[in-house]
Design a protein around this motif. Structure first.
Motif, PDB file in Angstrom:
ATOM      1  N   CYS A 176      28.014  81.869  18.144  1.00 29.04           N
ATOM      2  CA  CYS A 176      28.960  81.775  17.665  1.00 29.04           C
ATOM      3  C   CYS A 176      29.973  82.864  17.426  1.00 29.04           C
ATOM      4  N   PHE A 177      29.368  84.294  17.268  1.00 19.79           N
ATOM      5  CA  PHE A 177      30.396  85.180  17.032  1.00 19.79           C
ATOM      6  C   PHE A 177      30.142  86.463  17.938  1.00 19.79           C
ATOM      7  N   GLY A 178      29.147  86.336  18.857  1.00 17.31           N
ATOM      8  CA  GLY A 178      28.514  87.155  19.707  1.00 17.31           C
ATOM      9  C   GLY A 178      29.743  87.907  20.512  1.00 17.31           C
ATOM     10  N   THR A 179      30.789  87.268  21.221  1.00 16.75           N
ATOM     11  CA  THR A 179      31.692  87.938  21.953  1.00 16.75           C
ATOM     12  C   THR A 179      33.007  87.102  21.221  1.00 16.75           C
ATOM     13  N   PRO A 180      34.232  87.962  21.441  1.00 17.46           N
ATOM     14  CA  PRO A 180      35.546  87.293  21.149  1.00 17.46           C
ATOM     15  C   PRO A 180      35.653  85.896  22.042  1.00 17.46           C
ATOM     16  N   ARG A 181      35.196  85.752  22.887  1.00 21.52           N
ATOM     17  CA  ARG A 181      35.173  84.486  23.675  1.00 21.52           C
ATOM     18  C   ARG A 181      34.535  83.370  22.908  1.00 21.52           C
ATOM     19  N   ARG A 182      33.525  83.929  22.298  1.00 21.81           N
ATOM     20  CA  ARG A 182      32.598  82.839  21.748  1.00 21.81           C
ATOM     21  C   ARG A 182      33.443  82.486  20.485  1.00 21.81           C
ATOM     22  N   ILE A 183      33.915  83.607  19.825  1.00 18.54           N
ATOM     23  CA  ILE A 183      34.479  83.091  18.551  1.00 18.54           C
ATOM     24  C   ILE A 183      35.749  82.018  18.923  1.00 18.54           C
ATOM     25  N   TRP A 184      36.326  82.504  19.807  1.00 18.21           N
ATOM     26  CA  TRP A 184      37.535  81.630  20.185  1.00 18.21           C
ATOM     27  C   TRP A 184      37.087  80.026  20.445  1.00 18.21           C
ATOM     28  N   ASN A 185      36.046  80.068  21.228  1.00 17.18           N
ATOM     29  CA  ASN A 185      35.449  78.952  21.565  1.00 17.18           C
ATOM     30  C   ASN A 185      35.135  77.975  20.267  1.00 17.18           C
ATOM     31  N   LEU A 186      34.547  78.754  19.460  1.00 15.86           N
ATOM     32  CA  LEU A 186      34.046  78.344  18.165  1.00 15.86           C
ATOM     33  C   LEU A 186      35.052  77.733  17.473  1.00 15.86           C
ATOM     34  N   LEU A 187      36.111  78.603  17.184  1.00 14.41           N
ATOM     35  CA  LEU A 187      37.511  78.177  16.570  1.00 14.41           C
ATOM     36  C   LEU A 187      38.156  76.754  17.226  1.00 14.41           C
ATOM     37  N   GLN A 188      38.114  76.792  18.622  1.00 12.81           N
ATOM     38  CA  GLN A 188      38.715  75.709  19.218  1.00 12.81           C
ATOM     39  C   GLN A 188      38.082  74.451  19.031  1.00 12.81           C
ATOM     40  N   ASN A 189      36.716  74.732  19.293  1.00 16.23           N
ATOM     41  CA  ASN A 189      35.974  73.409  19.012  1.00 16.23           C
ATOM     42  C   ASN A 189      36.242  72.748  17.729  1.00 16.23           C
ATOM     43  N   THR A 190      36.168  73.666  16.703  1.00 16.11           N
ATOM     44  CA  THR A 190      36.444  73.295  15.291  1.00 16.11           C
ATOM     45  C   THR A 190      37.677  72.638  15.189  1.00 16.11           C
ATOM     46  N   ALA A 191      38.684  73.151  15.566  1.00 16.29           N
ATOM     47  CA  ALA A 191      40.184  72.503  15.503  1.00 16.29           C
ATOM     48  C   ALA A 191      40.129  71.276  16.048  1.00 16.29           C
ATOM     49  N   ILE A 192      39.556  71.152  17.235  1.00 16.79           N
ATOM     50  CA  ILE A 192      39.567  69.705  17.940  1.00 16.79           C
ATOM     51  C   ILE A 192      38.775  68.876  17.095  1.00 16.79           C
ATOM     52  N   LEU A 193      37.596  69.200  16.674  1.00 15.74           N
ATOM     53  CA  LEU A 193      36.853  68.319  15.594  1.00 15.74           C
ATOM     54  C   LEU A 193      37.680  67.880  14.393  1.00 15.74           C
ATOM     55  N   LEU A 194      38.223  69.100  13.802  1.00 18.28           N
ATOM     56  CA  LEU A 194      39.094  68.814  12.643  1.00 18.28           C
ATOM     57  C   LEU A 194      40.170  67.763  12.819  1.00 18.28           C
ATOM     58  N   CYS A 195      40.735  68.017  14.071  1.00 18.45           N
ATOM     59  CA  CYS A 195      41.975  67.130  14.330  1.00 18.45           C
ATOM     60  C   CYS A 195      41.688  65.688  14.314  1.00 18.45           C
ATOM     61  N   ILE A 196      40.426  65.558  14.948  1.00 25.05           N
ATOM     62  CA  ILE A 196      40.036  64.130  15.077  1.00 25.05           C
ATOM     63  C   ILE A 196      39.532  63.836  13.805  1.00 25.05           C
ATOM     64  N   SER A 197      38.932  64.398  12.943  1.00 27.41           N
ATOM     65  CA  SER A 197      38.531  64.142  11.531  1.00 27.41           C
ATOM     66  C   SER A 197      39.678  63.788  10.813  1.00 27.41           C
ATOM     67  N   LEU A 198      40.987  64.496  10.665  1.00 28.33           N
ATOM     68  CA  LEU A 198      41.856  64.288  10.064  1.00 28.33           C
ATOM     69  C   LEU A 198      42.668  62.898  10.366  1.00 28.33           C
ATOM     70  N   ALA A 199      42.317  62.740  11.721  1.00 28.59           N
ATOM     71  CA  ALA A 199      42.967  61.521  12.278  1.00 28.59           C
ATOM     72  C   ALA A 199      42.211  60.248  11.564  1.00 28.59           C
ATOM     73  N   VAL A 200      40.990  60.222  11.933  1.00 30.34           N
ATOM     74  CA  VAL A 200      40.205  59.104  11.156  1.00 30.34           C
ATOM     75  C   VAL A 200      40.349  58.665   9.626  1.00 30.34           C
ATOM     76  N   THR A 201      40.496  60.096   8.787  1.00 33.07           N
ATOM     77  CA  THR A 201      40.638  59.967   7.550  1.00 33.07           C
ATOM     78  C   THR A 201      41.532  58.915   6.877  1.00 33.07           C
ATOM     79  N   PRO A 202      42.755  58.797   7.229  1.00 36.35           N
ATOM     80  CA  PRO A 202      43.534  57.684   6.421  1.00 36.35           C
ATOM     81  C   PRO A 202      42.807  56.333   6.707  1.00 36.35           C
ATOM     82  N   ALA A 203      42.289  56.040   7.882  1.00 37.21           N
ATOM     83  CA  ALA A 203      41.699  54.638   8.041  1.00 37.21           C
ATOM     84  C   ALA A 203      40.770  54.572   7.192  1.00 37.21           C
ATOM     85  N   TYR A 204      39.682  55.489   7.256  1.00 31.39           N
ATOM     86  CA  TYR A 204      38.478  55.476   6.289  1.00 31.39           C
ATOM     87  C   TYR A 204      38.773  55.181   4.701  1.00 31.39           C
TER      88      TYR A 204
END
Lengths: 512, 368
Positions: free
Chosen positions: B63-91
Motif C-alpha cells: 500500500c505504501f511501498g512506493t509513491p506509485r503504490r500510495i497513489w494507486n491506493l488513494l485512487q482506488n479508495t476514491a473510486i470505491l468511495l465515489c460509488i459508496s456515496l452514490a449508493v448511499t441515498p438509495a440505501y
C-alpha cells in the motif's frame, strides 16, 4: 407448604435496567392461583417490562421468579410455555401472511407429521369451549385488530397456558367484545387459571379483577383487594397524588359548518365496501365523536378526509373561515390539501407506523409538518427544535432530551409528541383516532384537556374513540358507525352507553 | 412441578447496549482489526511457513511501498468511495440497489463513447462537459428504470437492479467488439493514446489527484445533502416509513425516482472517473465488483459519508495489501482473499459488540 396455597407466580426483588434507564427496581409481586390480578401503573412505570420477564422476553438483571413455589429461570417464550405461562402482547406477534390456524400452531413441535387439519380440529374445540368466533383459514393481514387479538388468545390457550398475561387487551375492543372477553376470563379463572391483566381503564379494573397491584416508576407500591378500594384511591396510588377524574365539557360556541361530508363511498384494495353513504357535518367549536366497533370504517373515513384514500364517490367540503371559500377535498393528495390552505391536522391510529418516524428524534419528527417551509433547499431545525422543547415542556414528555429517537419513548410519550405537533399548527379541523389508546390516566387527561382547548379555540374536532364513557363525557355529538354506514348521530349530553352500544351493532346485519 | 425441566442459566447472555461513547466504539473497532490480524497471522503460520511479520510488512509495502503504490491506493479508495456515496441515498431510502455495478459500467461506456466519437473533433471545453453530462445521464437512466417500475408497479428492486447489471455487461461486451482497437484484440485499447483527448488533466503532474479531489468534494456535498437538505430528510422519511411519508404529503414516487436518479448519476460519474481519469479504456471489468463492495462500505459506515472515507480506505488497504502479499510471496491469490476475509469478518463482527453487551453469569449462591 400446602400446594394449593402456593402462589402461581412470585417475584422477589426483580430489577431490570436498559442501559442507564431503570425499568424495574426491587419489584415484589404475587399472583395467586385462580385469581385475576390487575397491574396498574402509569406509562413507563414498567408494567410491560415486568410481564415480559415472566413471559421470557427479557431476563431480569436481579431478583428471582418462583413459579408454583419453585425458582424458575425463564429464558425464552418457549421456556415460559413449559411453565404454562402465556402472554398476549399489546403489539400482536403474528405472521401476516399466515392464516389464523397456522399462526396458532406455529412453533409447537408435535410428534408425527404436521397435520393442520387435525390441529384445526383441536383449535376449534378450544374456540367452542370459550365461545371464540374465528375463521381459522383467514389470513392475518385481512383481519381487524380484535380478530387478531382473538387469534393471540387462542394461540396461548392452545399451548395449554395456566397463567395468562394480557397486556392491555381491552384497548382495541368494543364494549360488547370486552364483556365477552371478561366472561372468558372469568371462565378461565373458574378453571383455576391465573390471569394477569394490564389495563389503564379503572372501571375495568374494578369490574374484572380480584386484586390490584400498583407500580410506580418501576417500583411496586403494593397491592389492594379490589373490593376494598375505589378508582380515586387507585389513581392516587398510581400517580402518587390525587387526580381529578372529571372531564370538563364546555358549551360549544360560534358553531359553523366546517367540514361537510356528503355521501362518501370508499372501497378497500380487495374491493370490499368500507364506507358507504356516510354523510355528516363537523362544526367548529365542537367535538364530534365517532363511535363504532373497531374496523367499522373509522380509519378509512379519517384517511379519506386527510387525502390518503381513494374515494368512489361523495364530497368532502371544507369551509375556509378566513377566506369564506368552500373547497372540495375529494381525491386530493395531502399536499394539495395543504396548498389550498386547509388547516387540517390528523392524529392517526398507528402512531409509529403513520404519524411519526420511530428512528428519528423528536426534533425531526416535529419537523415533519413544517420542513417544507421556505424556498431554501436546506432544513431549518431552529424552530422545530424550540417547538420540540416546548412540547416536551408543556405536555411533560418524559425523555432524556429532544434528540432522543421517538421509538425509545413509551407509548404515552410518543402520543404526546404526535398530538403536540398536530396541535402546534393551530388546526381548523383536528382529527384524532384513539388518541388515548395505551395511555395512562394522567396522560389521557392531558390529551382530553388539549382537545378541549382546541375546541374552545374554535377548531372542529373529530374524535374517534373506543371508550364510550369518555366519548359521552367529552364529545358534543356522537356519530355511530357500523359496517361503514352511519347508524345514527346522537347528542352526547342526553345519550346513554346502551343507546350507542345498540347503534354500534345495528345496521350491518352481522351478529358479532 | 416435575414436568418442568430444570433450566440452567446460560453462561453468557446478550443484551442490547445503550449508545456507546465514540472513543469506546473506536477502541472496539481497533481491537477487532487487531484480532483479525492476529488470527490471520496464525493462519499464515499454520498453512504456510512464512513469517507473519514479513507478510504484514509486505501488506503495508503493497500500500505504501512506493509513491506509485500510495497513489494507486488513494485512487482506488476514491473510486470505491465515489460509488459508496452514490449508493448511499438509495440505501437510506431502503431501496435495495445492487445495480451500482451496471450503473458504473454504462457511465464508463458513455464516457468512452464521447472520447471515441468526439475526442478529436470537439475542443476540450466542449468535450469535458459533454462527457460529464453523458456519463451522468447514462447512469441516471440505468438507475431510474428500476426506480420507475418500483414506484409505479412495486416491482422488486433488488432483482431488477441485479438484472440491469447483466444487461449493462452485455451492452459493454457488444461495444467492445464494435470499438475494438486494434482489430482482433477483443479490447478497446487505450482511447486517444496519442492525443490524450478526453483524459482528465494531471493536476500538479499527478494523474489521480483530480479524481481524489472530486470525490472528496462529493463526500462533503453528500454529507450536507443527507443531513441538512430537505431532499435528504425526505429520503430518510420514505426509508423509515412510507405511510408516514404519504401522511405528511411527501410524493413517495417522486422521491424514489429522484433519489435513484441521483444515485445512478453518481455511479455514472464513477464510470467517468474510471475511464477518463485512470484507465482510459473500457472493459466489462471496469467496475471490477466495486458496485457490490460499495454496499458494504456504505452500510459499515451507517450511511455517514464522513465515516465512509475510513471504511472505503480500510477495505482498499486490505485488498491491495493482500494482492501484494500474493505476488511477493508467490502465493496463490486465494491467500490474499482469505486474509482480507478474516479481517473483514472481524471488522463487521465488532459491530455486534457495539450493539450488544455480553453478560456473564454471576456466581450466585445456590438456593433450595
Amino acid at each position: 407448604m400446602d400446594k394449593s396455597t402456593v402462589p402461581a407466580i412470585e417475584l422477589r426483588g426483580i430489577c431490570k435496567y436498559f442501559g442507564k434507564i431503570v425499568a424495574n427496581k426491587n419489584v415484589n409481586l404475587i399472583v395467586e392461583k385462580g385469581e385475576i390480578l390487575s397491574i396498574l401503573g402509569e406509562n413507563g412505570s414498567g408494567k410491560t417490562t415486568l410481564m415480559n420477564m415472566i413471559a421470557g422476553i427479557y431476563l431480569p438483571d436481579e431478583g428471582q421468579i418462583f413459579i408454583n413455589g419453585e425458582e424458575a429461570s425463564i429464558h425464552s417464550p418457549k421456556d415460559a410455555f413449559t411453565y404454562k405461562i402465556g402472554m398476549i402482547h399489546q403489539h400482536f406477534k403474528l405472521i401476516d401472511v399466515f392464516s389464523a390456524a397456522e399462526n396458532i400452531v406455529l412453533g409447537i413441535r408435535t410428534k408425527g407429521k404436521y397435520d393442520l387439519k387435525k390441529e384445526k380440529e383441536s383449535i376449534r374445540q378450544i374456540c367452542d369451549k370459550y365461545g371464540f368466533l374465528i375463521d381459522l383459514d383467514k389470513k392475518i393481514y385481512e383481519m381487524s385488530v380484535s380478530e387478531k387479538q382473538t387469534v393471540e388468545i387462542v394461540k396461548v390457550l392452545y399451548r395449554g397456558a395456566d397463567i395468562l398475561i394480557l397486556d392491555e387487551p381491552t384497548a382495541v375492543l368494543t364494549p360488547q367484545e370486552t364483556v365477552k372477553l371478561f366472561a372468558v376470563m372469568r371462565a378461565m379463572k373458574e378453571d383455576g387459571k391465573s390471569i394477569v391483566i394490564i389495563t389503564h381503564k379503572l372501571n375495568e379494573v374494578m369490574e374484572i379483577s380480584d386484586r390490584v397491584a400498583v407500580l410506580r416508576k418501576g417500583e411496586s407500591v403494593g397491592s389492594v383487594m379490589t373490593k376494598d378500594t375505589n378508582p380515586e384511591e387507585l389513581t392516587a396510588l398510581m400517580v402518587g397524588k390525587k387526580v381529578e377524574l372529571n372531564i370538563e365539557r364546555s358549551e360549544p360556541k360560534d358553531c359553523e359548518d366546517r367540514l361537510i361530508i356528503r355521501d362518501l363511498n370508499c372501497r378497500n384494495r380487495e374491493g370490499a365496501k368500507v364506507i358507504s353513504n356516510v354523510t355528516f357535518t363537523a362544526k367548529s367549536g365542537e367535538i364530534f365523536g365517532i363511535a363504532g366497533i373497531a374496523g367499522s370504517g373509522q380509519r378509512e373515513l379519517l384517511e379519506s378526509i386527510a387525502g390518503l384514500q381513494k374515494l368512489e364517490s361523495g364530497e368532502i367540503l371544507y369551509n375556509d373561515p378566513t377566506s369564506g371559500k368552500q373547497e372540495n377535498l375529494r381525491n386530493k393528495t395531502p399536499m394539495q390539501i395543504r396548498h389550498l390552505g386547509v388547516r387540517l391536522s390528523f392524529v392517526p391510529e398507528d402512531r409509529l407506523g403513520m404519524g411519526l418516524v420511530g428512528n428519528m428524534d423528536i426534533i425531526d419528527n416535529v419537523m415533519l409538518r413544517s420542513y417544507r417551509k421556505g424556498h431554501s433547499a436546506f432544513l431549518r431545525r431552529k424552530e422545530p427544535k424550540s417547538l420540540a422543547e416546548k412540547i416536551i415542556r408543556d405536555l411533560e414528555v418524559v425523555t432524556p432530551d429532544a434528540k432522543t429517537p421517538v421509538r425509545r419513548l413509551s407509548g404515552g410519550n410518543v402520543q404526546k409528541v404526535l398530538v403536540g405537533r398536530e396541535i402546534a399548527s393551530a388546526p381548523k379541523v383536528l382529527m384524532v383516532a384513539y388518541p388515548v389508546r395505551g395511555l395512562d390516566i394522567n396522560s389521557s387527561y392531558t390529551i382530553y384537556n388539549l382537545l378541549n382547548e382546541q375546541k374552545d379555540a374554535g377548531a372542529s374536532i373529530i374524535f374517534v374513540g373506543e371508550d364510550l364513557d369518555v366519548l359521552i363525557a367529552l364529545c358534543d355529538r356522537i356519530m355511530v358507525i357500523c359496517g361503514g354506514k352511519v347508524s345514527g348521530i346522537v347528542d352526547a349530553r342526553t345519550t346513554t352507553k346502551e343507546e350507542i352500544g345498540l347503534l354500534m351493532t345495528q345496521t350491518g346485519g352481522e351478529e358479532q | 412441578m416435575s414436568h418442568v425441566a430444570p433450566h440452567m442459566e446460560p453462561p453468557v447472555r446478550l443484551s442490547k447496549r445503550d449508545v456507546m461513547p465514540t472513543w469506546k466504539g473506536i477502541l472496539v473497532r481497533i481491537a477487532g482489526i487487531l484480532l483479525g490480524v492476529a488470527l490471520s497471522s496464525l493462519f499464515i503460520v499454520l498453512v504456510t511457513d512464512l513469517n507473519p511479520a514479513e507478510v504484514f510488512t509486505s501488506l503495508f509495502d503493497g500500500c505504501f511501498g512506493t509513491p506509485r503504490r500510495i497513489w494507486n491506493l488513494l485512487q482506488n479508495t476514491a473510486i470505491l468511495l465515489c460509488i459508496s456515496l452514490a449508493v448511499t441515498p438509495a440505501y437510506k431510502m431502503k431501496f435495495w440497489n445492487i445495480g451500482a455495478e451496471g450503473q458504473v459500467l454504462v457511465g464508463a461506456a458513455a464516457t468512452a463513447a464521447c472520447m471515441i466519437y468526439f475526442g478529436n473533433t470537439l475542443s476540450p471545453w466542449l468535450l469535458f462537459p459533454l462527457m460529464i453530462i453523458s456519463s451522468l445521464f447514462a447512469g441516471m437512466v440505468w438507475g431510474m428504470i428500476p426506480a420507475f417500475f418500483k414506484a409505479y408497479f412495486n416491482t422488486n428492486e433488488t432483482l431488477f437492479t441485479l438484472m440491469m447489471n447483466y444487461v449493462a455487461t452485455q451492452v459493454i461486451a457488444f461495444l467492445i467488439t464494435y470499438w475494438e482497437n486494434p482489430k482482433g484484440s477483443n479490447s478497446v485499447g487505450v482511447i486517444n493514446s496519442a492525443t490524450k483527448a478526453g483524459w482528465l488533466p494531471y493536476l500538479f503532474d499527478k494523474q489521480y489527484l483530480i479524481n481524489i479531489l472530486v470525490v472528496l468534494a462529493l463526500t462533503v456535498v453528500m454529507y450536507i445533502y443527507l443531513k441538512y437538505s430537505k431532499h435528504g430528510y425526505e429520503i430518510s422519511v420514505v426509508g423509515e416509513s412510507e405511510n408516514t411519508a404519504r401522511y405528511i404529503g411527501i410524493n413517495v414516487k417522486k422521491v424514489i425516482l429522484r433519489t435513484m436518479a441521483l444515485s445512478g448519476a453518481l455511479c455514472g460519474l464513477a464510470g467517468l472517473l474510471l475511464v477518463s481519469g485512470s484507465s482510459h479504456t473500457v472493459s466489462v471489468n471496469t467496475a471490477g465488483g466495486r458496485g457490490f463492495t460499495a454496499i458494504l462500505v456504505s452500510w459499515l459506515a451507517k450511511f455517514n459519508p464522513a465515516v465512509m472515507l475510513l471504511t472505503s480506505f480500510l477495505i482498499v488497504f486490505f485488498e491491495r495489501g493482500a494482492a501484494q502479499i500474493a505476488t511477493s510471496f508467490r502465493m496463490n491469490e486465494s491467500l490474499a482473499d482469505i486474509i482480507t476475509g478474516i479481517i473483514l469478518f472481524f471488522i463487521i463482527g465488532s459491530e455486534f459488540f457495539l450493539n450488544y453487551k455480553l453478560n456473564f453469569r454471576h456466581s450466585k449462591k445456590k438456593e433450595g
